[in-house]
Design an enzyme around this catalytic site. Structure first.
Site, PDB file in Angstrom:
ATOM      1  N   CYS A   2       0.707  -1.312   0.000  1.00 40.62           N
ATOM      2  CA  CYS A   2       0.006  -0.048  -0.028  1.00 40.62           C
ATOM      3  C   CYS A   2       0.868   1.218   0.198  1.00 40.62           C
ATOM      4  O   CYS A   2       2.089   1.038   0.539  1.00 40.62           O
ATOM      5  CB  CYS A   2      -0.925   0.041   1.354  1.00 40.62           C
ATOM      6  SG  CYS A   2      -1.914  -1.352   1.444  1.00 40.62           S
ATOM      7  N   ARG A  27       4.260   0.626  -6.205  1.00 39.41           N
ATOM      8  CA  ARG A  27       4.280  -0.137  -4.848  1.00 39.41           C
ATOM      9  C   ARG A  27       3.469  -1.425  -5.276  1.00 39.41           C
ATOM     10  O   ARG A  27       3.420  -2.219  -4.748  1.00 39.41           O
ATOM     11  CB  ARG A  27       4.047   0.547  -3.723  1.00 39.41           C
ATOM     12  CG  ARG A  27       4.863   1.685  -3.437  1.00 39.41           C
ATOM     13  CD  ARG A  27       4.441   2.614  -2.278  1.00 39.41           C
ATOM     14  NE  ARG A  27       4.430   1.990  -0.946  1.00 39.41           N
ATOM     15  CZ  ARG A  27       5.434   1.810  -0.154  1.00 39.41           C
ATOM     16  NH1 ARG A  27       6.665   2.021  -0.494  1.00 39.41           N
ATOM     17  NH2 ARG A  27       5.189   0.990   1.011  1.00 39.41           N
ATOM     18  N   TRP A  75      -3.258  -2.543  -1.629  1.00 40.21           N
ATOM     19  CA  TRP A  75      -2.764  -3.865  -2.043  1.00 40.21           C
ATOM     20  C   TRP A  75      -3.407  -5.019  -1.112  1.00 40.21           C
ATOM     21  O   TRP A  75      -2.783  -5.010  -0.042  1.00 40.21           O
ATOM     22  CB  TRP A  75      -1.222  -3.828  -1.991  1.00 40.21           C
ATOM     23  CG  TRP A  75      -0.699  -5.269  -2.788  1.00 40.21           C
ATOM     24  CD1 TRP A  75      -0.594  -5.589  -4.132  1.00 40.21           C
ATOM     25  CD2 TRP A  75      -0.275  -6.409  -2.124  1.00 40.21           C
ATOM     26  NE1 TRP A  75       0.237  -6.558  -4.380  1.00 40.21           N
ATOM     27  CE2 TRP A  75      -0.024  -7.269  -3.159  1.00 40.21           C
ATOM     28  CE3 TRP A  75      -0.497  -7.130  -0.789  1.00 40.21           C
ATOM     29  CZ2 TRP A  75       0.340  -8.299  -3.042  1.00 40.21           C
ATOM     30  CZ3 TRP A  75       0.089  -8.292  -0.735  1.00 40.21           C
ATOM     31  CH2 TRP A  75       0.619  -9.051  -1.666  1.00 40.21           C
ATOM     32  N   ASN A  99      -1.217   1.532   6.034  1.00 39.07           N
ATOM     33  CA  ASN A  99      -0.339   0.394   5.280  1.00 39.07           C
ATOM     34  C   ASN A  99       0.198  -0.551   6.255  1.00 39.07           C
ATOM     35  O   ASN A  99       0.784  -0.148   7.235  1.00 39.07           O
ATOM     36  CB  ASN A  99       0.953   1.154   4.632  1.00 39.07           C
ATOM     37  CG  ASN A  99       1.764  -0.063   4.115  1.00 39.07           C
ATOM     38  OD1 ASN A  99       1.751  -1.118   3.670  1.00 39.07           O
ATOM     39  ND2 ASN A  99       2.977   0.777   3.614  1.00 39.07           N
ATOM     40  N   GLY A 100      -0.140  -1.816   6.170  1.00 39.89           N
ATOM     41  CA  GLY A 100       0.700  -2.662   7.226  1.00 39.89           C
ATOM     42  C   GLY A 100      -0.636  -3.634   7.554  1.00 39.89           C
ATOM     43  O   GLY A 100      -1.618  -3.944   6.698  1.00 39.89           O
ATOM     44  N   GLU A 482      18.990 -14.788 -11.884  1.00 46.17           N
ATOM     45  CA  GLU A 482      18.433 -13.156 -12.035  1.00 46.17           C
ATOM     46  C   GLU A 482      17.513 -13.085 -13.346  1.00 46.17           C
ATOM     47  O   GLU A 482      16.619 -12.357 -13.525  1.00 46.17           O
ATOM     48  CB  GLU A 482      19.275 -12.234 -11.732  1.00 46.17           C
ATOM     49  CG  GLU A 482      19.007 -10.652 -12.032  1.00 46.17           C
ATOM     50  CD  GLU A 482      17.682 -10.139 -11.165  1.00 46.17           C
ATOM     51  OE1 GLU A 482      17.522 -10.934 -10.019  1.00 46.17           O
ATOM     52  OE2 GLU A 482      17.367  -9.165 -11.302  1.00 46.17           O
ATOM     53  N   LYS A 486      13.824 -12.172 -14.181  1.00 44.95           N
ATOM     54  CA  LYS A 486      13.500 -10.889 -14.719  1.00 44.95           C
ATOM     55  C   LYS A 486      12.457 -11.371 -15.819  1.00 44.95           C
ATOM     56  O   LYS A 486      11.043 -10.470 -16.042  1.00 44.95           O
ATOM     57  CB  LYS A 486      14.426 -10.085 -15.430  1.00 44.95           C
ATOM     58  CG  LYS A 486      15.313  -9.366 -14.623  1.00 44.95           C
ATOM     59  CD  LYS A 486      15.062  -7.926 -14.194  1.00 44.95           C
ATOM     60  CE  LYS A 486      14.389  -8.317 -12.678  1.00 44.95           C
ATOM     61  NZ  LYS A 486      14.862  -8.338 -11.660  1.00 44.95           N
ATOM     62  N   GLU A 489       8.834 -12.453 -14.305  1.00 44.97           N
ATOM     63  CA  GLU A 489       7.935 -11.580 -13.442  1.00 44.97           C
ATOM     64  C   GLU A 489       7.229 -10.247 -14.381  1.00 44.97           C
ATOM     65  O   GLU A 489       6.445  -9.799 -13.987  1.00 44.97           O
ATOM     66  CB  GLU A 489       8.844 -10.858 -12.123  1.00 44.97           C
ATOM     67  CG  GLU A 489       9.897  -9.716 -12.660  1.00 44.97           C
ATOM     68  CD  GLU A 489      10.579  -9.165 -11.523  1.00 44.97           C
ATOM     69  OE1 GLU A 489       9.977  -9.096 -10.084  1.00 44.97           O
ATOM     70  OE2 GLU A 489      11.785  -8.972 -11.286  1.00 44.97           O
ATOM     71  N   HIS A 505      20.534 -33.388 -13.220  1.00 46.16           N
ATOM     72  CA  HIS A 505      19.998 -33.743 -12.446  1.00 46.16           C
ATOM     73  C   HIS A 505      18.211 -33.890 -12.390  1.00 46.16           C
ATOM     74  O   HIS A 505      17.792 -33.901 -11.364  1.00 46.16           O
ATOM     75  CB  HIS A 505      20.555 -33.687 -10.927  1.00 46.16           C
ATOM     76  CG  HIS A 505      21.902 -33.966 -10.860  1.00 46.16           C
ATOM     77  ND1 HIS A 505      22.193 -35.115 -10.413  1.00 46.16           N
ATOM     78  CD2 HIS A 505      23.020 -33.205 -10.916  1.00 46.16           C
ATOM     79  CE1 HIS A 505      23.714 -35.076 -10.366  1.00 46.16           C
ATOM     80  NE2 HIS A 505      24.118 -34.022 -10.808  1.00 46.16           N
ATOM     81  N   LYS A 605       6.144  -3.594  -5.411  1.00 43.05           N
ATOM     82  CA  LYS A 605       7.827  -3.210  -5.302  1.00 43.05           C
ATOM     83  C   LYS A 605       8.259  -3.787  -4.000  1.00 43.05           C
ATOM     84  O   LYS A 605       9.354  -3.977  -3.835  1.00 43.05           O
ATOM     85  CB  LYS A 605       7.790  -1.541  -5.573  1.00 43.05           C
ATOM     86  CG  LYS A 605       9.204  -1.056  -5.584  1.00 43.05           C
ATOM     87  CD  LYS A 605       9.878  -1.782  -6.786  1.00 43.05           C
ATOM     88  CE  LYS A 605      11.317  -1.134  -6.895  1.00 43.05           C
ATOM     89  NZ  LYS A 605      12.091  -1.907  -7.732  1.00 43.05           N
TER      90      LYS A 605
HETATM   91  O1  M6R Z   1      13.529  -4.238  -1.668  1.00 43.96           O
HETATM   92  P1  M6R Z   1      14.075  -5.246  -1.438  1.00 43.96           P
HETATM   93  O2  M6R Z   1      15.410  -5.483  -2.512  1.00 43.96           O
HETATM   94  O3  M6R Z   1      14.258  -6.018  -0.071  1.00 43.96           O
HETATM   95  O4  M6R Z   1      13.010  -6.510  -2.404  1.00 43.96           O
HETATM   96  C1  M6R Z   1      13.257  -7.889  -2.512  1.00 43.96           C
HETATM   97  C2  M6R Z   1      12.334  -8.184  -3.652  1.00 43.96           C
HETATM   98  O5  M6R Z   1      11.068  -8.261  -3.225  1.00 43.96           O
HETATM   99  C3  M6R Z   1      12.716  -7.729  -4.896  1.00 43.96           C
HETATM  100  O6  M6R Z   1      14.033  -8.039  -5.187  1.00 43.96           O
HETATM  101  C4  M6R Z   1      11.783  -8.445  -5.934  1.00 43.96           C
HETATM  102  O7  M6R Z   1      12.488  -9.817  -6.127  1.00 43.96           O
HETATM  103  C5  M6R Z   1      11.832  -7.748  -7.204  1.00 43.96           C
HETATM  104  N1  M6R Z   1      10.464  -7.689  -7.884  1.00 43.96           N
HETATM  105  C6  M6R Z   1      12.699  -8.313  -8.357  1.00 43.96           C
HETATM  106  O8  M6R Z   1      12.693  -7.534  -9.545  1.00 43.96           O
END
Ligand code: M6R
Length: 610
Positions: A2, A27, A75, A99-100, A482, A486, A489, A505, A605
């Site tokens: 949020c 966010r 959210w 938020n929380g 990574e 990418k 997501e 394996h 985010k």
């Molecule tokens: O703010 P942070 O680096 O702690 O966030 C960690 C993950 O939520 C963040 O890296 C997430 O995996 C991203 N969407 C990756 O692109």
């Protein structure tokens, strides 16, 4: 998760709130709303499920002219996305954005209902609006009413409260969810994150856990939950507004990919002596004694930051030559990890607010570990819970998919490894050479970025595939993870990253002519082994997208379907270059598929819930 915005001043609050919420869209949210105090004790609330454009339409019909208000992007955690569950939650007299998660809301709701309150949403937040209202009905002023209500709740919160009877103030509070206050001239602001209010002020005050802020047009007062006054000086934010905007790029993610050379330059600047090549530990943010005394290093993080942690593990082992291990923060915090005062914990987080990472830090601290964090957002929760902080100076990252903050984290961890080697006098590690190479890196990154069109063409050829495999060994293993993250997501294509040695394996069973396999095979000590993996993929008719170093791998080029090169660099820096084509390929595939690149479905985010 949020987002919150608050405004008090001479301008139309609805406009400032909406503009701020737009800057917090990254966010992640599913509904949005604002509450604005109008003339004659009016409290108007406008809420809409869906994108901010829906709220904007409703606001243009509503014609709210008030100058004080709070806004929110939600959210969903408790209660589905709907108009009724959207914030602000109002009793008619009090409106709250939150938020929380309020953990004891069921019990509090039952108590409020016994006292005659009627609830109109399924959320935990609404209980707070009723609790405050009950205190007002009991004769308290707004600030004591908020303090009394907060004394009853358990859980995490950043809140903003306005009340029809008190049109000259906004009350905010923070406990384990981010909140920053912005100081203007005759106007003041609150927000979940700096970019929301950056166009109006660079003077920001950060609340600590368990603190309350009272915003009026004249200023901001801070107090504890017990009502004791707190003195806090503002900090000047160096980020520019342009850094937080798209600047002509189609998406924030693309802009942020292109900002990487600058992000690396800013992250390394001032942290080494350009004459001697020595790392300046103070400027980096690390304590020499902590580096010297650590028996082992445990790196904790989530998501992309966890991939950076894996890279950091290699840096500590290869450069500092002490035991190191990367751990998923969510697993670490929920096990009974055997760690202690001799272990240095390195917590890595772009936002500095990821709940699992923060909780893992608390577990480590309770066990006596010393904590160093690597974070991008100034004064966020994880840096505050740490003994030392290495800030990445990547600037605000708005795209949900992390790009520039990832490579900035790698740069910071590279410097950390070099600092460890220097402090401990590790033989065979030439710190000056490490420094000289990273200084050259931004230029090499730029040369990769110039070839974006090449990766766009490749995206056209592969966007129709439904599954991808990414393979890497050693330092290229985190890059494989990574690259796959990418792609999945933002394009919603199934992609898996694997340590290439594990291919036999299991994953090898998946390989056929419909399976593109990205093989990370730069010039390094793993070359012969990864070449073997490539041949195994080809033997099963898999499509090979090879990623290697310029002037290297010509012997395998003929059997590769695609052959991408990046400039040669120090082996430890290769992951900062090879990830760039993978980011661009993922971006262009997602763009071709027309997905919501900057705000992919279901993702937030900053993940501030479990
Ligand atoms: O703010 P942070 O680096 O702690 O966030 C960690 C993950 O939520 C963040 O890296 C997430 O995996 C991203 N969407 C990756 O692109």
């Amino acid at each position: 998760m949020c987002g919150i915005v608050g405004y008090i001043g001479p301008r139309r609050a609805d406009r400032i709130l909406l503009a701020g919420l737009k800057r917090l869209e990254y966010r992640g949210y599913d509904s949005a709303g604002v509450a604005v105090l109008g003339e004659g004790d009016r409290l108007d609330v406008v809420r809409r499920k869906g994108k901010l454009s829906a709220l904007e339409d409703s606001l243009s019909d509503a014609g709210l002219t008030g100058r004080v208000g709070v806004g929110h992007t939600r959210w969903a955690t408790h209660g589905r996305p709907s108009d009724e569950n959207a914030h602000p939650h109002s009793t008619g007299r009090v409106a709250v954005v939150h938020n929380g998660i309020l953990e004891n809301y069921r019990e509090l709701k039952a108590r409020c209902q016994e006292r005659g309150c009627t609830f109109s949403s399924e959320t935990d937040t609404e209980v707070l609006a009723h609790l405050i209202d009950l205190e007002l009905q009991g004769g308290k002023e707004l600030v004591p009413a908020v303090l009394a209500a907060l004394a009853e709740v358990q859980g995490s919160y950043a809140i903003g409260v306005v009340s029809a009877g008190t049109p000259d103030r906004i009350v905010v509070a923070k406990n384990a969810s981010p909140l920053v206050l912005g100081l203007g001239q005759g106007e003041n602001f609150a927000a979940s994150d700096i970019p929301a209010i950056l166009p109006y002020t660079k003077q920001m005050v950060f609340l600590d856990e368990g603190e309350v802020g009272v915003l009026t047009t004249d200023g901001v007062e801070i107090m504890t939950l017990a009502g004791e006054k707190v003195e806090r000086s503002p900090k000047t934010i160096q980020w520019s507004v342009v850094q937080a905007e798209k600047a002509g790029y189609k998406h924030f993610m693309l802009k942020e990919i292109f900002e990487q050379p600058r992000a690396i330059e800013d992250t390394i600047r001032g942290r080494y002596d350009s004459g001697t090549g020595e790392i300046l530990c103070d400027a980096l943010g690390v304590d020499e004694a902590a580096l010297r005394e650590a028996r082992s290093v445990i790196l904790l993080a989530c998501g992309t930051s966890y991939h950076a942690a894996l890279y950091g593990q290699y840096m500590i082992e290869r450069l500092v030559k002490i035991p190191a291990r990367a751990e998923l923060a969510s697993e670490f915090r929920n096990r009974k990890p055997v760690v202690g005062p001799d272990d240095l914990v390195v917590a890595i987080s772009q936002s500095g607010e990821t709940l699992d990472t923060l909780e893992a830090v608390k577990v480590a601290r309770a066990a006596g570990c010393r904590i160093l964090s690597v974070a991008n957002v100034l004064d966020s929760a994880i840096p505050r819970a740490s003994d030392w902080v290495v800030y990445t100076h990547a600037g605000p990252e708005i795209g949900v998919a992390s790009t520039k903050c990832y490579t900035a984290q790698l740069a910071a961890l590279y410097l950390l490894g070099a600092a460890g080697a220097q402090v401990r006098g590790v033989t065979g590690v030439d710190v000056g050479a490490l420094v000289r190479e990273i200084v050259l890196l931004p230029g090499k990154m730029k040369s990769v970025l110039k070839r974006s069109a090449e990766f766009q063409d490749l995206a056209h050829r592969y966007a129709h595939h439904r599954d991808f495999l990414y393979l890497g060994r050693g330092l290229s293993f985190p890059t494989a993870l990574e690259g796959a993250l990418k792609l999945k997501e933002i394009s919603y294509i199934h992609a898996e990253g694997y340590a290439a040695g594990e291919m036999k394996h299991g994953p090898i069973a998946l390989i056929d002519r419909d399976m593109p396999v990205v093989v990370l095979m730069p010039e390094d000590e793993q070359w012969d082994k990864i070449k073997g993996n490539l041949e195994e993929v080809k033997a099963r008719e898999g499509l090979v997208i090879a990623l290697t170093s310029e002037g290297w791998g010509e012997d395998v080029r003929p059997i590769c379907d695609e052959f991408i090169t990046v400039p040669a660099t120090h082996p430890e820096l290769v992951p900062l270059l090879t990830v760039v084509p993978l980011q661009l390929i993922a971006y262009h595939i997602a763009d071709l598929k027309g997905t919501d690149v900057d705000q992919p479905r279901n993702l937030a985010k900053t993940v501030t819930v479990e």
